[in-house]
Design an enzyme around this catalytic site. Sequence first.
Site, short mmCIF file in Angstrom:
data_model
loop_
_atom_site.label_atom_id
_atom_site.label_comp_id
_atom_site.label_asym_id
_atom_site.label_seq_id
_atom_site.Cartn_x
_atom_site.Cartn_y
_atom_site.Cartn_z
N GLY A 57 41.48 41.89 43.61
CA GLY A 57 41.04 41.47 42.29
C GLY A 57 40.39 40.10 42.29
O GLY A 57 39.38 39.87 41.63
N CYS A 58 40.97 39.19 43.04
CA CYS A 58 40.44 37.82 43.08
C CYS A 58 39.09 37.77 43.78
O CYS A 58 38.21 37.00 43.41
CB CYS A 58 41.44 36.89 43.75
SG CYS A 58 42.99 36.77 42.81
N THR A 59 38.91 38.62 44.78
CA THR A 59 37.62 38.70 45.47
C THR A 59 36.57 39.28 44.53
O THR A 59 35.45 38.76 44.44
CB THR A 59 37.75 39.55 46.74
OG1 THR A 59 38.69 38.92 47.62
CG2 THR A 59 36.41 39.69 47.45
#
Length: 168
Positions: A57-59
């Site tokens: 998700g952060c990527t």
Amino acid sequence: MNHNTYGRRAELVSMLDVGEDAPAFELSNQSGESVKRSDFDGQRLVVYFYPRANTEGCTTEACEFNETLSAFDDHDVAVVGISDDPVSDLATFADEYDLSFDLLSDADGAVATQYDSYGEKQMFGNTFDGVFRNTYVVGPDGTIEAVYENVSPDGHAETVLEDINSTN
């Protein structure tokens, strides 16, 4: 801009409100250089908090902000991402995905706490302290213009950009 909230943590987190002063900060970026909120006085600043570098998700979120960065630049809007990752992890993350904006290390969660974006979380039956996925748009005068709570990473950068476009 609207005060956007998504409610899942509303009972746990009291978000900063539109019109409030954005808390000051000074953190190290992925290169170990000091970055202050006041470095962006006179322009808008998107401050997005994310839980962990180099996770799915952060990527997604980081890459989408990176892909839309020139559109943010066109509106004189800077973008910074803040997590409790160490600088070395941020450097690896930024290099791997060729990110062109500052990722800031808030190792003790102090800044995220000031932005109501740090606290107790539960995942896979474990309880721990961590960063919540929240975003703030800070206006040129240093006040909060928009709040996005507990965002979904996919499409979030575009949503923020659309909101900024609608106010110009």
